[in-house]
Structure formats: C-alpha cells, structure tokens
Design an enzyme around this catalytic site. Structure first.
Site, PDB file in Angstrom:
ATOM      1  N   HIS A 168       0.824  -1.230   0.000  1.00  0.00           N
ATOM      2  CA  HIS A 168       0.000   0.000   0.000  1.00  0.00           C
ATOM      3  C   HIS A 168       0.850   1.269   0.000  1.00  0.00           C
ATOM      4  CE1 HIS A 168      -3.598  -2.303   0.472  1.00  0.00           C
ATOM      5  NE2 HIS A 168      -3.274  -2.774   1.664  1.00  0.00           N
ATOM      6  N   ASP A 183      -4.389 -12.961   3.506  1.00  0.00           N
ATOM      7  CA  ASP A 183      -5.634 -12.453   4.097  1.00  0.00           C
ATOM      8  C   ASP A 183      -6.865 -12.752   3.244  1.00  0.00           C
ATOM      9  OD1 ASP A 183      -4.544 -10.672   2.295  1.00  0.00           O
ATOM     10  OD2 ASP A 183      -4.452  -8.982   3.693  1.00  0.00           O
ATOM     11  N   ASP A 237      -2.455 -10.762  -2.257  1.00  0.00           N
ATOM     12  CA  ASP A 237      -3.028 -10.234  -1.029  1.00  0.00           C
ATOM     13  C   ASP A 237      -4.489  -9.863  -1.327  1.00  0.00           C
ATOM     14  OD1 ASP A 237      -1.923  -8.826   1.750  1.00  0.00           O
ATOM     15  OD2 ASP A 237      -3.673  -7.803   0.907  1.00  0.00           O
TER      16      ASP A 237
HETATM   17 ZN   LIG Z   1      -3.944  -7.268   2.775  1.00  0.00          ZN
END
Ligand SMILES: [Zn+2]
Length: 342
Positions: A125, A249, A162
């Site tokens: 991110h 995740d 992810d």
């Molecule tokens: Zn993540």
C-alpha cells in the site's frame, strides 16, 4: 528439489504497532511456527537481510518522503490511521525492503531458485510519497527496481494475491512497460482502487491487470483466475523474474476480509504457479504482505514454501471446480483488457 533462500531478522519483531493491532509482531511467530510444523525450517537456507540503502529507496520513493521517514528513527509517530512508527520501526522497515532486495540478488545470482522474504511491516500500500495501510516503504517495488536497475532486467511480473489491492505498487509502476502488475483482490474493499479498467497509462498501458472479485469467493475462484488469467499471461510475457506480493488475508479465517480461500487452495495456487515458472525457467521472490489470522498465516506460508521447494509435493491438483459466475465474467473481461496491451 529447489534451493530456496529464506530471509528473516529479529528486528521485524521490534516494529510495535500498539495493542490490538492486526499487523503485530506475533505474526512472525506464526510464520516460524508454521515452517517448524511443516518440517521446512532445515530445508531452507536462512539469511539475515541488511537494511536497504537510502539510494535504493529513492528509486521508488520521493526524497522528501524518504528523509521524513528516516528522520523518525527511534521515535514514535502516526503516519495514517492504521500506520504507526515506534522506536523499532525504521530498522524493521529498512530491513523489510532490504530482504526483498536480497531475495532478488540471491535468485539472480543463480544460487537459489526462489527466495522468500518473511518480513514486516508489509509494503504494497505504500505509495511513492505516502504511507498507508500498515505500509511504510514499498518493499516489492524497491525489489523490482533493483532487478531493473542493478541487474538490467527488462521484464518483471508482480503477482499480488493479497486480498487488498496493492494501490502503491500499481501507482509506482503505472506507466512502466517493464513491470507488469497483476492483482486479484476483494472489491469493493480497502483501499478502494484496483478496478478492471485501471490498466496502466502511457508506455505502461496494458501492463496493469486487475481482477476485482466480490467478497465470499473461495478456492474454485482463485484457482480458476490463476489458471485462466494469470498463468497464461505469465507464460505469454515470459518474465525474467516474478515477484509475488504474498498475502494470506484471502483466507477463510482472516478477520480483515471476506474471502474463503483455504490453506489447501493456497497450496494448489502456488504449486501451479511454480510449475509454470519452472516451464519458463523463471525465478521468483515471495514478499510477505498481509495475513492476520495466525493459523491461516502459519499454514499459508508453510504451504507456499513447501511448493517452492518442491512443486510436485502435496495433494494432486483437484479437477477444475466450478467458479462463481461473477468470477468467470470478470476473468473474461480482464483477459480481454490484457489482450489489448501494446
Ligand atoms: Zn492485505
């Protein structure tokens, strides 16, 4: 059996995000426990990475941003609602980027087939000039820059599995034709980017491939997407290196998302990926991103590493299971957009 380098450092535990933060030091314990339980620890070569240099960070991040973060060494600060700096954060963040870089150097030296960076904080991110979503430096982007600038590679694929879209990685390489960024992620979800139509700009047109899936998708959807979209794309591009933003995740147990991938599903996905990489003689570096359910993270890393060591290990590939109609439609749309690449 493949030679695989594992990168880990005690400083990754010293990045203290405070009480009840999902991205916590215990994640490193889960990773190590998983490798021990799978009897994998001794099958890996272990190294402690060095901190990345300021110069290498500047290949990806702006100078003011880098110097602002470096000046926070030893201090406490909050960079965004989710992203904190503790006295131990900067050494961890620098070594996390250094681990990804070392992974690139190691596999390109030919001594290792694959490398796995078991580091935190995560990175995908982190934008050029902004920390967000637990991420300070974009570890995988710094590693990709290393592959291009220090090793002269011209074709790198970043595969981001992810569950969150790697907005930082996408932004950094949005106009690059040398780095193809592929992401499968839950949508709508944090951070809100990663629409199908985001396909790159300028020279990078067609070099960003997003597959935004609705919540609730599981193994059949992830395996179908991998088989129908990402693996054929990798075969076609024939990259010199694949970097994987290895988040766990999307697992059924994860508290930060709504996907239903199982540990076995991750196992099939990675084994199929490594089979394809072997067929095109391509090394890879797995860079740990998210994964916030300790058991899922533990099992996920273990199954990924086992697949890297021996893609022929594990259960037989299941027959193609029926994906959700939305997945079939979105994969077809993403394939069409990818086919328009210049
Ligand atoms: Zn993540």
């Amino acid at each position: 059996m493949n030679a695989v380098l594992a990168l880990s450092h005690p400083c990754f535990r010293e990045h203290d995000t405070g009480p009840n933060h999902p991205e916590c030091a215990d994640r490193m314990d889960a990773v190590e426990a998983g490798l021990r339980a799978g009897n994998l620890t001794a099958r890996l070569t272990w190294e402690r990475p060095e901190p990345v240099s300021r110069e290498q960070l500047l290949r990806i991040h702006g100078v003011e941003y880098v110097d602002h973060l470096l000046a926070l060494d030893g201090q406490s600060a909050r960079l965004d609602p989710d992203t904190v700096v503790s006295p131990g954060t900067l050494p961890a963040a620098l070594c996390a980027a250094g681990a990804a870089v070392r992974g690139v150097d190691a596999v390109l030296s030919g001594k290792f087939r694959h490398a796995v960076s078991l580091a935190r904080p995560p990175g995908h991110h982190a934008c050029r000039d902004r920390s967000m979503g637990f991420c300070l430096f974009n570890n995988i982007a710094v590693a990709a820059a290393r592959a291009l600038n220090a090793h002269g590679l011209q074709k790198v694929v970043i595969l981001d599995i992810d569950v969150h879209h790697g907005n930082g990685t996408q932004e950094i390489f949005y106009s690059s034709s040398q780095v193809t960024y592929c992401s499968i992620h839950q949508s709508p979800w944090y951070p809100g980017t990663g629409a199908l139509e985001e396909t790159g700009e300028g020279m990078g047109r067609g070099h960003t491939i997003n597959l935004p899936l609705p919540g609730g998708m599981g193994d059949p959807d992830y395996l179908y997407s991998n088989r129908e979209l990402f693996l054929p794309l990798i075969t076609k591009i024939r990259p010199q290196m694949v970097l994987v933003s290895a988040g766990f995740d999307a697992h059924l147990l994860d508290p930060l998302a709504d996907m239903s991938v199982t540990t076995a599903g991750f196992g099939f996905l990675y084994r199929e990926l490594f089979h394809v990489l072997e067929s095109i003689d391509c090394p890879s570096v797995m860079v740990l991103e998210g994964g916030y359910a300790p058991q899922a993270l533990s099992e996920g890393v273990s199954t990924m590493v086992e697949a890297a060591l021996d893609p022929a290990s594990g259960a037989e590939t299941p027959p193609p299971a029926l994906p959700h109609g939305d997945t079939v439609r979105l994969v077809a749309a993403a394939k069409h957009l990818a086919s328009l690449r210049e």
